[in-house]
Design a protein around this motif. Structure first.
Motif, PDB file in Angstrom:
ATOM      1  N   ARG A 344      53.245  39.217  43.817  1.00  0.00           N
ATOM      2  CA  ARG A 344      54.697  39.266  43.989  1.00  0.00           C
ATOM      3  C   ARG A 344      55.012  38.864  45.421  1.00  0.00           C
ATOM      4  N   LEU A 345      55.200  37.559  45.597  1.00  0.00           N
ATOM      5  CA  LEU A 345      55.340  36.984  46.937  1.00  0.00           C
ATOM      6  C   LEU A 345      56.782  36.581  47.201  1.00  0.00           C
ATOM      7  N   SER A 346      57.195  36.706  48.448  1.00  0.00           N
ATOM      8  CA  SER A 346      58.538  36.267  48.831  1.00  0.00           C
ATOM      9  C   SER A 346      58.610  34.748  48.934  1.00  0.00           C
ATOM     10  N   ASP A 347      57.461  34.101  49.135  1.00  0.00           N
ATOM     11  CA  ASP A 347      57.382  32.652  49.240  1.00  0.00           C
ATOM     12  C   ASP A 347      56.226  32.176  48.359  1.00  0.00           C
ATOM     13  N   VAL A 352      47.519  33.918  49.592  1.00  0.00           N
ATOM     14  CA  VAL A 352      47.150  35.243  49.091  1.00  0.00           C
ATOM     15  C   VAL A 352      45.745  35.158  48.518  1.00  0.00           C
ATOM     16  N   LYS A 353      44.951  36.178  48.773  1.00  0.00           N
ATOM     17  CA  LYS A 353      43.603  36.274  48.227  1.00  0.00           C
ATOM     18  C   LYS A 353      43.509  37.548  47.398  1.00  0.00           C
ATOM     19  N   PHE A 354      43.073  37.402  46.192  1.00  0.00           N
ATOM     20  CA  PHE A 354      42.952  38.533  45.292  1.00  0.00           C
ATOM     21  C   PHE A 354      41.988  39.567  45.854  1.00  0.00           C
ATOM     22  N   GLN A 355      42.461  40.792  45.911  1.00  0.00           N
ATOM     23  CA  GLN A 355      41.618  41.906  46.334  1.00  0.00           C
ATOM     24  C   GLN A 355      41.019  42.544  45.080  1.00  0.00           C
ATOM     25  N   PRO A 356      39.708  42.432  44.919  1.00  0.00           N
ATOM     26  CA  PRO A 356      39.082  42.877  43.662  1.00  0.00           C
ATOM     27  C   PRO A 356      39.367  44.330  43.342  1.00  0.00           C
ATOM     28  N   LEU A 357      39.573  44.575  42.049  1.00  0.00           N
ATOM     29  CA  LEU A 357      39.641  45.940  41.574  1.00  0.00           C
ATOM     30  C   LEU A 357      38.220  46.488  41.605  1.00  0.00           C
ATOM     31  N   SER A 358      38.089  47.782  41.522  1.00  0.00           N
ATOM     32  CA  SER A 358      36.744  48.348  41.508  1.00  0.00           C
ATOM     33  C   SER A 358      35.943  47.710  40.381  1.00  0.00           C
ATOM     34  N   LYS A 359      34.726  47.272  40.677  1.00  0.00           N
ATOM     35  CA  LYS A 359      33.889  46.617  39.677  1.00  0.00           C
ATOM     36  C   LYS A 359      33.201  47.701  38.853  1.00  0.00           C
ATOM     37  N   TYR A 360      33.661  47.868  37.640  1.00  0.00           N
ATOM     38  CA  TYR A 360      33.095  48.886  36.777  1.00  0.00           C
ATOM     39  C   TYR A 360      31.771  48.395  36.199  1.00  0.00           C
ATOM     40  N   PRO A 361      30.847  49.304  35.897  1.00  0.00           N
ATOM     41  CA  PRO A 361      29.512  48.879  35.449  1.00  0.00           C
ATOM     42  C   PRO A 361      29.557  48.158  34.111  1.00  0.00           C
ATOM     43  N   ALA A 362      28.620  47.235  33.957  1.00  0.00           N
ATOM     44  CA  ALA A 362      28.500  46.470  32.716  1.00  0.00           C
ATOM     45  C   ALA A 362      27.520  47.154  31.775  1.00  0.00           C
ATOM     46  N   ALA A 363      27.686  46.884  30.488  1.00  0.00           N
ATOM     47  CA  ALA A 363      26.732  47.332  29.476  1.00  0.00           C
ATOM     48  C   ALA A 363      26.229  46.096  28.745  1.00  0.00           C
ATOM     49  N   PHE A 364      24.923  46.038  28.509  1.00  0.00           N
ATOM     50  CA  PHE A 364      24.306  44.860  27.906  1.00  0.00           C
ATOM     51  C   PHE A 364      23.717  45.233  26.542  1.00  0.00           C
ATOM     52  N   ASN A 365      24.113  44.510  25.536  1.00  0.00           N
ATOM     53  CA  ASN A 365      23.562  44.705  24.188  1.00  0.00           C
ATOM     54  C   ASN A 365      23.173  43.357  23.600  1.00  0.00           C
ATOM     55  N   ASP A 366      22.025  43.308  22.952  1.00  0.00           N
ATOM     56  CA  ASP A 366      21.551  42.073  22.330  1.00  0.00           C
ATOM     57  C   ASP A 366      21.824  42.098  20.831  1.00  0.00           C
TER      58      ASP A 366
END
Length: 491
Positions: A344-347, A352-366
């Motif tokens: 939400r920028l005025s111009d 602007v650089k995206f500030q990462p959200l907390s990286k939640y852990p991944a789950a791996f299934n084959d």
């Protein structure tokens, strides 16, 4: 099927291999996972039924392959959602063209169309662009069809012919496009494109050129790597120069001064010569768009026989991910306020650089399965994973591909099977359980069957997934693959 049971209970391998020997002799029984009737499959059309979309009705047929996941995205129009990062890119491009290119009355030269409906005819999407009937881009496995005559557009170029036929000479088209593709952080079945087209009359192209009145747009000659058979070399070089200048200015506006650009020759059915534009951004060469001199046959068929032109197309997600450091294409569909508020920028030109959200852990299934004998495409499987798993699925990798080598008179496999049976009878196998499992699966398989093993990465964008949640989704993926694709599970 027995391979399924083997994988679930390896410690009971002697008992299970004994069952394998029985199955090998009893193929008349229909295995779990054999191909269901087409009417049972949600990824195939149901002739006689009607699909309702955007207020219109489309009869389904054997080409219908839309999923609920994709249908849920139709009409979202992220490129028109104010302060969305895709909207920001669109507005920056639009503003640049409005300011840089003016018509005779000092009004913007380029018209902008960003609300054209995504349902088009196959003629619009392919034939109008001179794409041959046997071109691989038409494959059902790569596109979303409502029926044999209608589809969700695979590119904004599907509107080129109509707008040219309406008499427009300079326009931008922005919209959502749909393609069946792999699953990873860079690909999504819905993304957004921006298309640009500019036509020139003889007077417009040669104005300001010394002795320009003696030059011509067209001639009868032969096609070469540098020009079409109907174009003069002078006309092509001027169109090509204007195209590259326009696009260099655009990327400079987006990325800043001092940008290193290079052009790579390529092929598109609707332009010749054709180029891909690459930029050196942060020390890495990135392909950002495709472009070229429009095929004169296309221009002529739309009623602009006295003009020559260029066209380009770029992906909004591609630019936004690079410009704003957005790491995962799924984020564009997020409703998480922590993501949306950052844009939400005025111009609109503000850095602007995206500030990462907390990286939640991944789950791996084959998941592994034997492919049916026909009509399997990887994109069908990816569609099922997307439909069942939604945006919980971060990535799908094909990690193993095995083709069963058994053939009549194959002494090696015959020897392996003899050994297995001897081990079963003695119940004292010297082979390890994994080896026995693999040989047992081999023993149950028909000649030249192929097995795929995929690794699915699950990760929620906004919280940690529980193992129970992941297991539930993964089991649903397994069941859907068996029921809808006719694969034989090895899980």
């Amino acid at each position: 099927m027995v391979c399924l049971a083997l994988i679930r209970a390896a410690h009971e391998h002697i008992y299970l291999v004994r069952k394998v020997s029985h199955v090998c002799r009893c193929h008349q029984h229909r295995p779990w996972g054999s191909r269901p009737a087409a009417s049972q499959s949600a990824v195939h059309g149901a002739p006689g039924r009607v699909l309702e979309l955007l207020g219109k009705s489309y009869p389904q047929d054997d080409h219908t392959n839309l999923t609920q996941k994709v249908l849920s995205k139709v009409g979202r129009n992220l490129h028109n959602r104010k302060f969305h990062p895709l909207w920001l890119i669109k507005e920056r491009v639009k503003e640049h063209f409005y300011q840089q290119y003016m018509g005779r009355s000092r009004t913007p030269l380029f018209s902008v169309y960003d609300q054209l409906p995504p349902v088009v005819t196959t003629w619009q999407n392919f034939d109008s662009l001179l794409i041959p009937a046997d071109h691989p881009s038409r494959k059902k496995g790569d596109n979303y069809y409502l029926n044999r005559e209608h589809m969700l557009r695979a590119h904004t170029s599907a509107h080129q012919w109509d707008l040219l036929h309406a008499g427009l000479n300079a326009f931008l088209v922005v919209g959502d496009v749909y393609r069946r593709d792999q699953i990873d952080s860079q690909h999504y079945p819905v993304f957004h494109q921006l298309e640009g087209v500019r036509l020139f009359s003889k007077h417009e192209l040669f104005a300001g050129v010394k002795d320009g009145e003696s030059l011509e747009l067209f001639e009868e000659s032969s096609r070469s790597a540098h020009k079409q058979e109907t174009h003069t070399m002078e006309a092509v070089k001027l169109v090509e120069f204007d195209l590259k200048q326009v696009l260099t200015r655009l990327v400079t506006h987006l990325f800043g001064d001092g940008l290193e650009v290079r052009w790579v020759d390529c092929y598109f059915p609707f332009t010749h010569p054709s180029f891909e534009m690459e930029i050196n951004f942060r020390g890495e060469w990135l392909e950002v768009l495709g472009c070229g001199v429009m095929e004169q046959q296309l221009v002529n068929s739309a009623g602009a026989q006295d003009r020559i032109g260029w066209a380009f197309g770029l992906g909004l997600e591609r630019l936004a991910m690079v410009l704003y450091d957005i790491p995962d294409i799924r984020l564009f569909w997020s409703e998480d306020e922590r993501f949306l508020k950052q844009f939400r920028l005025s111009d609109i030109n503000q850095n602007v650089k995206f500030q990462p959200l907390s990286k939640y852990p991944a789950a791996f299934n084959d998941i592994s399965f034997w492919l049916p004998s026909e009509n399997y495409t990887e994109n069908d499987f990816y569609d099922i994973v997307r439909t069942v798993g939604g945006d919980l699925v971060e990535k799908v990798d094909l990690i193993d591909k095995f083709e069963h080598p058994k053939a009549v008179g194959n002494s090696v496999l015959d020897t392996q099977e003899t050994t297995i049976m001897a081990d079963v009878q003695n119940e004292q196998s010297s082979s390890s359980a994994p080896q026995l499992l693999k040989l047992a699966c081999l023993a149950t398989c028909e000649t030249h069957r192929t097995s795929h093993c995929y690794r699915i990465t699950y990760r929620h964008m906004e919280r940690t997934l529980s193992q129970r949640e992941v297991s539930s989704v993964h089991q649903a993926v397994q069941e859907a693959a068996v029921q809808l694709l006719g694969v034989e599970g090895r899980f």
